[in-house]
Every structure is written in structure tokens, then in C-alpha cells.
Write a protein that holds these residues in place. Structure first.
Motif, short mmCIF file in Angstrom:
data_model
loop_
_atom_site.label_atom_id
_atom_site.label_comp_id
_atom_site.label_asym_id
_atom_site.label_seq_id
_atom_site.Cartn_x
_atom_site.Cartn_y
_atom_site.Cartn_z
N PHE A 171 57.60 42.02 -2.19
CA PHE A 171 58.28 43.24 -3.15
C PHE A 171 58.81 44.06 -2.32
O PHE A 171 60.05 44.77 -2.36
N LEU A 172 58.00 44.71 -1.18
CA LEU A 172 58.31 45.62 -0.47
C LEU A 172 59.60 45.19 0.58
O LEU A 172 60.14 46.38 1.28
N ALA A 173 59.94 44.05 0.67
CA ALA A 173 60.99 43.38 1.48
C ALA A 173 62.31 43.56 0.78
O ALA A 173 63.31 43.09 1.38
N VAL A 174 62.33 43.85 -0.56
CA VAL A 174 63.44 43.50 -1.47
C VAL A 174 64.66 44.47 -1.09
O VAL A 174 65.81 44.09 -0.71
N ASN A 175 64.23 45.83 -0.93
CA ASN A 175 65.23 46.76 -0.79
C ASN A 175 64.67 47.98 -0.62
O ASN A 175 63.35 48.48 -0.79
N ASP A 176 65.34 49.14 -0.28
CA ASP A 176 64.74 50.58 -0.36
C ASP A 176 64.23 51.23 -1.55
O ASP A 176 63.26 51.81 -1.43
N THR A 177 65.00 50.60 -2.57
CA THR A 177 64.36 50.98 -3.74
C THR A 177 63.02 50.39 -4.28
O THR A 177 62.00 51.28 -4.72
N ALA A 178 62.64 49.37 -3.82
CA ALA A 178 61.44 48.76 -3.80
C ALA A 178 60.35 49.47 -3.18
O ALA A 178 59.14 49.62 -3.61
N ARG A 179 60.90 49.69 -1.81
CA ARG A 179 59.87 50.44 -1.00
C ARG A 179 59.33 51.91 -1.55
O ARG A 179 58.42 52.39 -1.21
N GLU A 180 60.37 52.44 -2.34
CA GLU A 180 60.11 53.72 -2.86
C GLU A 180 59.30 53.70 -3.89
O GLU A 180 58.44 54.91 -4.27
N VAL A 181 59.14 52.64 -4.63
CA VAL A 181 58.44 52.77 -5.85
C VAL A 181 57.20 51.59 -5.87
O VAL A 181 56.38 51.57 -6.85
N GLY A 182 57.07 50.90 -4.53
CA GLY A 182 55.91 49.78 -4.46
C GLY A 182 54.69 50.11 -3.55
O GLY A 182 55.08 50.66 -2.54
N ILE A 183 53.72 49.36 -4.07
CA ILE A 183 52.75 49.25 -3.45
C ILE A 183 52.36 47.81 -3.15
O ILE A 183 52.39 47.10 -4.51
#
Length: 391
Positions: A218-230
Motif C-alpha cells: 500500500f505504501l508503494a502505491v503513490n504519495d497519497t497512500a504514504r500520506e494516509v497509510g501505515i
């Protein structure tokens, strides 16, 4: 792979040897029961992992773990090799197990009483993790497409609009062995960002994605995923280390780093240093062993498909794309909403009960194929005898 130095493929020991083990799998039921319920493999440990844990004892190094240490770097290397995901070792935070990752992430991501989405049929502890963290469970079941399943993105959007502040994503999904496609992950990240929600992605089965199948963290999807993901990761399922108690909370953005920094330091200090040593060896040097295990699991699914077609024609299954767990549909057999019950009582085979995975699990049961061909064949023969009586 250097085939000249390749080890023999991992194979399950005889039942008599397995029954000497003291884990839940081998102590829950009497010896006349074949235990295929819990997600624990019968194969021996990877030698590199066993040696790393023994060496930890040889050097009298059994203090508090505290930090991820070399395991953080090892996991980062594994993530890059296997999935093309760049992880900073400092973003890998240790704790005891993946359930604790989920609970502690929720504690800092939501306020008491906030709704949290889960997507049944799903790993049964999810139903307990949300209230343990102070949240209120909201179920948005997966959509059954007939040949596969997908996230109900419309239902997730509606739940976010209604106030859900987080979602626990099971990726790959247990019990279905479903790695969610990139397009769905992108859409989920956008929905979470639009509604101020957090995505907590349980990726414990990610190392067990089958050959030729794409897994997108999930955190490799895009910047948005990294902003909201753990993300929650561990070597426990792929390397059979559940009892060693080491898992990782992984983040990739300043907002999520700030959330994790709010967790009590005890979350990390409870990590087992033995488990950390095993995880470092598994992620750092266990690729060859893991590839062999995945080949063995593939052969087990080949066998299971043949056995089900021959001996259980009224049972259906969709071959999973990850892990060693089969989701079997017994609804046409007459065994009722919880087929694992008569299968245990009459056939002496222990399966994981389908209804534990949610309402959508009625009529289903989960079977573990990470055993010997002989045990798997005997289990299906016993199950077939139970189904034949019910018919």
C-alpha cells in the motif's frame, strides 16, 4: 538462484514428529484430529533463521530489543528485492505481532467511538481489534464477482462520508488469498485522503504471494497512500515465526511518522530480541528458502484442486494468489452454516470455522495446505466421507 548450493525443498516431517510440537496447532485437539485450522506451516524452520536465533542465545544476548536494529535494514532490502518498494530502515518500527501493530496504530489514529471499516469475510481478530483500540466496527463486505472479489469502494466511500476515520485493509486478504490490485489501492488512498482517514494495511501474508502474481504494498502505491497509510509486516507467516513475537509498523510520510511517534515506547520494547534476530535473518538471507516453500505450497494447491474435483464435487474453491490457506465453499453439501463443526466431530479434521470471518463466511471453512501431501490427502478423504453421509 545458485542451484549448486540450493538446499532440498522444505518438506513436512511425519505426523508422529509433528505431534511433539507444543504450539496451538498441535495441542488444541486430540491426536486423532488432523489440525488444518490455524495459519502455521508444518515445514521445518529455514536453517538460516534457526541458526540466527540460536546464535542470539550462544552470545547471551537476550535483553530488550528496543529498536528494529539490523532487522529494519533487512526488511528494507527484502521489500526492494521482492516488491520494488523503497523503505527507509528508520521507518521500520518493531513490536510484538501484527495485531499489536493494528491496535496501536488505531489508538493514535482515531478518537474513542470513531467508526473503523473492516471488509469481511476477513481475519477474525479484526472484529476484536477495533473495539480494543476504542473504535466502533463498520463492516463493508467485499464484492463477490463470481470468479474473484474486490473492495466495495462505493461502500467504503459511504462509510467515510458517514464518519469512519480509518480502515483496516487485509492485503493480501485473509481468508481469500487476494492481493488487491493497484487501481483499487489508488482509489482507496484517494478516498481516505479526501475524508481525513487513515489506512492501516495488514500485509503479513505479502511474502507468500504466489509466483507470477503482482503484490503492490500500500505504501508503494503513490504519495497519497504514504500520506494516509501505515503498514504492518512480519516474517511470522512466511517463515513460521508467530511465537517469536516480532512484527513491524512501517510508515513513509511525516504525518504517519508523527502518529507512530505518539505511541508509548513500550510498544517497541515488548518486541522479542529472539524474534528480531529471526526476522533479520529471514528478510536478509531467507529468499532461497522462501522460494522453495512457495513452490511446495503451489504443489499443495495443485493436489488440493485435484482432490476436491475428484472427492468433493459439491465443494467449490477459487485458487488463492497468496498464502497457504484455501477458502472452501460447502454451501451445497448440506453441512449447514458452520461445516467445520461436523467435519471435526465426524471426520476428525480441524478447519477454521467460516462464520468466524463474518456473516459472509457462513457455509465456508478455511483449510491450511502447508502440510505433507499424505496429510492433505487423508484430510480430504475424511471430509469427503462426512459430506457423503450428509448427502
Amino acid at each position: 538462484m545458485n542451484t549448486g548450493n540450493a538446499r532440498p525443498r522444505p518438506t513436512a516431517p511425519p505426523l508422529a514428529e509433528l505431534r511433539r510440537r507444543t504450539s496451538e496447532k498441535w495441542r488444541t485437539y486430540p491426536d486423532d484430529v488432523l489440525p488444518l485450522f490455524v495459519a502455521e506451516m508444518d515445514y521445518p524452520l529455514a536453517p538460516v533463521v534457526a541458526e540466527a536465533m540460536i546464535e542470539q542465545i550462544r552470545t547471551d544476548d537476550l535483553g530488550y530489543a528496543g529498536s528494529a536494529g539490523a532487522a529494519g535494514e533487512a526488511f528494507a532490502g527484502f521489500a526492494h528485492r521482492r516488491w520494488g518498494w523503497t523503505v527507509a530502515p528508520d521507518d521500520v518500527h518493531p513490536t510484538t505481532d501484527v495485531s499489536v501493530v493494528l491496535v496501536e496504530a488505531l489508538r493514535v489514529a482515531i478518537e474513542p467511538g470513531d467508526p473503523v471499516i473492516i471488509t469481511p469475510p476477513v481475519y477474525p481478530p479484526f472484529f476484536d481489534i477495533v473495539p480494543e483500540a476504542g473504535g466502533r466496527t463498520v463492516e463493508v463486505p467485499l464484492v463477490d464477482l463470481g470468479s474473484s472479489w474486490r473492495l466495495d469502494l462505493g461502500g467504503i466511500r459511504d462509510a467515510f462520508v458517514a464518519g469512519a476515520r480509518a480502515i483496516i485493509l487485509c492485503h493480501p486478504h485473509n481468508p481469500l488469498g487476494l492481493p488487491h490490485p493497484r487501481t483499487d489501492l489508488e482509489a482507496l488512498a484517494s478516498l481516505a485522503a479526501a475524508h481525513g482517514a487513515v489506512v492501516i494495511s495488514d500485509e503479513i501474508h505479502a511474502p507468500l504471494v504466489h509466483p507470477g502474481v503482482e503484490f503492490v504494498p500500500f505504501l508503494a502505491v503513490n504519495d497519497t497512500a504514504r500520506e494516509v497509510g501505515i503498514a504492518a509486516h512480519s516474517a511470522s507467516k512466511a517463515f513460521n515465526l508467530a511465537g517469536a513475537k516480532c512484527a513491524f509498523t512501517v510508515v513513509g510520510s511525516n504525518p504517519m511518522r508523527a502518529l507512530v511517534d505518539r505511541q508509548p515506547e513500550e510498544v517497541a520494547f515488548r518486541t522479542s530480541i529472539l524474534g528480531r534476530a529471526g526476522a533479520a535473518a529471514a528478510f536478509g538471507d531467507g529468499d532461497e528458502w522462501l522460494d522453495e516453500v512457495l513452490a511446495t505450497i503451489g504443489e499443495s494447491f495443485d493436489l488440493l484442486e485435484t482432490l476436491v474435483a475428484q472427492r468433493l464435487p459439491s465443494v467449490t474453491m477459487r485458487r488463492p494468489h497468496a498464502s497457504y490457506l484455501a477458502w472452501l465453499d460447502f454451501r451445497a453439501t448440506g453441512l449447514g452454516d458452520d461445516p467445520a463443526d461436523p467435519i471435526l466431530e465426524q471426520g476428525r479434521v480441524a478447519l477454521h470455522r467460516g462464520p468466524a470471518f463474518g456473516e459472509q463466511g457462513k457455509g465456508f471453512a478455511r483449510l491450511n495446505v502447508a502440510c505433507s501431501p499424505e496429510v492433505l490427502t487423508e484430510a480430504i478423504d475424511r471430509i469427503a466421507a462426512v459430506v457423503d453421509v450428509a448427502r
